[in-house]
Enzyme design. Structure first.
Site, short mmCIF file in Angstrom:
data_model
loop_
_atom_site.label_atom_id
_atom_site.label_comp_id
_atom_site.label_asym_id
_atom_site.label_seq_id
_atom_site.Cartn_x
_atom_site.Cartn_y
_atom_site.Cartn_z
N CYS A 35 41.26 -25.42 1.84
CA CYS A 35 40.52 -25.67 3.08
C CYS A 35 41.52 -26.14 4.13
O CYS A 35 42.66 -26.51 3.81
CB CYS A 35 39.43 -26.72 2.85
SG CYS A 35 40.05 -28.37 2.46
N SER B 143 39.76 -12.44 3.61
CA SER B 143 39.58 -13.72 2.92
C SER B 143 40.95 -14.29 2.61
O SER B 143 41.98 -13.70 2.92
CB SER B 143 38.79 -13.53 1.63
OG SER B 143 39.57 -12.83 0.69
N HIS C 95 42.99 -29.83 3.52
CA HIS C 95 44.01 -30.00 2.49
C HIS C 95 45.28 -29.19 2.77
O HIS C 95 46.37 -29.59 2.35
CB HIS C 95 43.43 -29.72 1.10
CG HIS C 95 42.47 -30.79 0.72
ND1 HIS C 95 41.16 -30.54 0.42
CD2 HIS C 95 42.62 -32.14 0.67
CE1 HIS C 95 40.55 -31.69 0.16
NE2 HIS C 95 41.42 -32.68 0.31
N CYS D 176 38.25 -24.06 -1.87
CA CYS D 176 39.40 -24.93 -2.12
C CYS D 176 39.11 -25.72 -3.40
O CYS D 176 37.97 -25.77 -3.87
CB CYS D 176 39.55 -25.88 -0.92
SG CYS D 176 40.84 -27.12 -1.04
N CYS E 275 38.68 -28.68 -3.65
CA CYS E 275 37.74 -29.76 -3.34
C CYS E 275 36.30 -29.28 -3.22
O CYS E 275 35.38 -30.08 -3.14
CB CYS E 275 38.15 -30.47 -2.05
SG CYS E 275 37.92 -29.45 -0.57
N GLU F 275 44.88 -4.60 0.71
CA GLU F 275 46.08 -5.21 1.29
C GLU F 275 46.30 -4.75 2.73
O GLU F 275 47.43 -4.50 3.17
CB GLU F 275 47.32 -4.91 0.44
CG GLU F 275 47.19 -5.32 -1.02
CD GLU F 275 47.10 -6.82 -1.25
OE1 GLU F 275 47.32 -7.61 -0.30
OE2 GLU F 275 46.79 -7.21 -2.40
#
Length: 192
Positions: free
Chosen positions: A181, A9, A184, A145, A147, A88
């Site tokens: 995202c 992710s 952006h 994000c 947004c 990690e």
């Protein structure tokens, strides 16, 4: 049959809490999880996996020279290992992933790897590349994000502006990186 899992992710999606949760689930059932993390990520101390919400777990550290298969075999002699969990994992090298494959295929022990896929330049990390090549199961852990769209990139910010050049590895958290995202990230907008 054991498998090699790659769960990736962006930053702030809950990967470390997932590592801690999976290890806890194994241990709660009387199983033994070998938990590893990169020596590079020392934000909260060496040999610790700490989620942003404050839960932590001790882990064996690995660096570029570490032989994970050797660690597994040594620990498995002391107590049977039921799984290997790595936080990690983007910092793994090709030989590490090959060692994980050996654990899965020869020892029949599942290996679960958690980490980033791409860096702030939107390029794959070495560990991510080899896990994408070899993993039996690849799963995305989603976050959003600002947004509300799905975040797919890790933007690096310096003085409130997105930076897309520089060394691939610079350890940091919310003070340095923000999940965005694609739109952006490409626009360079970190907020409305």
């Amino acid at each position: 049959m054991a498998q090699l899992y790659y769960r990736y992710s962006t930053m702030n999606a809950g990967k470390s809490i997932e590592v801690i949760k999976v290890a806890y689930n194994y241990e709660e059932r009387g199983k033994k999880a070998l938990v590893l993390t990169s020596a590079l990520d020392n934000r909260y101390g060496i040999g610790k996996i700490i989620s942003r919400i404050g839960i932590e777990k001790e882990a064996i550290i690995i660096d570029d020279e570490t032989n994970i298969l050797s660690i597994f075999l040594q620990e498995n002699v002391k107590q049977k290992m039921d799984c290997v969990i790595i936080d990690e994992c983007q910092f793994l090298k090709k030989h590490h992933v090959e060692e994980l494959i050996e654990i899965v295929d020869s020892c029949n022990v599942p290996v679960l790897c958690y980490g980033l896929k791409n860096d702030f330049k939107n390029e794959l990390f070495e560990g991510a590349y080899w896990l994408l090549v070899y993993a039996d199961k690849i799963e995305e852990i989603k976050t959003i994000c600002w947004c509300g769209r799905k975040a797919t990139t890790n933007a690096k910010m310096i003085d409130g502006k997105i930076v897309k050049a520089g060394e691939q590895i610079q350890i940091g958290g919310n003070e340095l990186y923000i999940p965005l995202c694609r739109k952006h990230y490409n626009d360079g907008r970190i907020a409305e």
